[in-house]
Design a protein around this motif. Structure first.
Motif, PDB file in Angstrom:
ATOM      1  N   ALA A 159       0.775  -1.246  -0.021  1.00 37.99           N
ATOM      2  CA  ALA A 159       0.069   0.160  -0.018  1.00 37.99           C
ATOM      3  C   ALA A 159       0.799   1.369   0.166  1.00 37.99           C
ATOM      4  N   GLY A 216      -0.529   4.593  -1.744  1.00 41.08           N
ATOM      5  CA  GLY A 216      -0.455   4.466  -3.398  1.00 41.08           C
ATOM      6  C   GLY A 216      -2.005   4.498  -3.970  1.00 41.08           C
ATOM      7  N   SER A 217      -3.172   4.116  -3.177  1.00 38.88           N
ATOM      8  CA  SER A 217      -4.268   3.931  -3.688  1.00 38.88           C
ATOM      9  C   SER A 217      -5.115   5.348  -3.329  1.00 38.88           C
ATOM     10  N   SER A 218      -4.478   6.244  -2.601  1.00 35.45           N
ATOM     11  CA  SER A 218      -5.130   7.205  -2.193  1.00 35.45           C
ATOM     12  C   SER A 218      -5.368   8.477  -3.353  1.00 35.45           C
ATOM     13  N   LYS A 262      -2.607  10.058  -6.247  1.00 38.49           N
ATOM     14  CA  LYS A 262      -2.761  10.214  -7.701  1.00 38.49           C
ATOM     15  C   LYS A 262      -2.833  11.313  -8.143  1.00 38.49           C
TER      16      LYS A 262
END
Length: 268
Positions: free
Chosen positions: A205, A250-252, A256
């Motif tokens: 993550a 990474g997925s926040s 992005k």
């Protein structure tokens, strides 16, 4: 009845014998250096036999002395006495087995469980079916938390005496502790596996980057890279003696948005 007068011929014969005995030494006797070979009661004892008997008597004496100290709960002196008995190295395996087993008992009460276990192991080599040695060995394994070994020793002893109370007690306790230990080990492994999974998920993550300000470019750092490896990268620059990194989930959405339109390289 009146005693008869001694015959003059007998007197002359005795005088002759005594004169001969004084002038010629008796050849059928034993020299003082060979007294061990005297045939006492029809048995000839050689020097090795006498030595063996002496060693056995001395070993027994030390055993009895050790037993007296043991009864007085002076276990240190008991260990010394049993040790002296073993040093005599007598040829009686049963006596030596008793000395080892008794010393093991004294060591046990002193808290020297490994030494006690070594002694009962030696005793069983001399006398495999020595029940006291087996009992004390099982107790030592129990104290050392060798629960499976304790159960095995108890099972071997119960084959000799299936009703031995002490072995039954020790076996029940050791078996319960063994099962508890196995359960705790399973729990520990599950916990370790869960933590490992969580760490791997966290590594997946989290994204780590460093920035090349001159080129306005980012470099993504592999999760298993060391700090030294990153510092040695040709495009990494340390400012104010302090390494700096950008860390994102990474997925926040923030990650992005921050990376949008930027050129990102993968550090090899």
């Amino acid at each position: 009845m009146e005693r008869s007068e001694p015959d003059a011929a007998d007197d002359n014969a005795m005088d002759s014998f005594l004169e001969k005995f004084q002038s010629q030494p008796y050849r059928g006797g034993f020299h003082e250096d060979q007294w061990e070979e005297a045939p006492w009661f029809g048995v000839t004892l050689s020097r090795p036999d006498l030595c063996c008997c002496r060693q056995m008597e001395q070993a027994k004496t030390y055993k009895d002395e050790g037993n007296d100290y043991f009864k007085e709960k002076d276990y240190k002196k008991a260990v010394i006495s049993y040790t002296e008995g073993l040093k005599k190295k007598c040829a009686d395996p049963d006596l030596n087995a008793v000395l080892y087993t008794n010393r093991a008992a004294a060591q046990y009460y002193l808290g020297n469980f490994r030494s006690a276990l070594n002694d009962v192991t030696a005793a069983r080599k001399l006398k495999p079916c020595h029940l006291k040695a087996i009992i004390r060995g099982a107790l030592c394994h129990l104290e050392l938390k060798h629960f499976a070994e304790a159960v095995n020793w108890c099972d071997e002893g119960l084959q000799i005496d299936a009703k031995e109370k002490k072995l039954l007690e020790v076996r029940a306790k050791a078996d319960k502790l063994k099962r508890t230990e196995q359960r705790d080990m399973r729990k520990a492994k599950l916990k370790e596996k869960k933590e490992q999974t969580q760490n791997e998920a966290l590594l997946q993550a989290v994204k780590v980057y460093f920035e090349d300000e001159d080129r306005a470019e980012l470099y993504r750092v592999p999760p298993k890279s060391t700090l030294l490896q990153v510092l040695q990268h040709p495009r990494y620059f340390v400012k104010a003696l302090t390494p700096a990194f950008l860390v994102f989930v990474g997925s926040s959405p923030f990650c992005k948005n921050y990376l949008r339109g930027r050129k990102v390289h993968q550090v090899k």
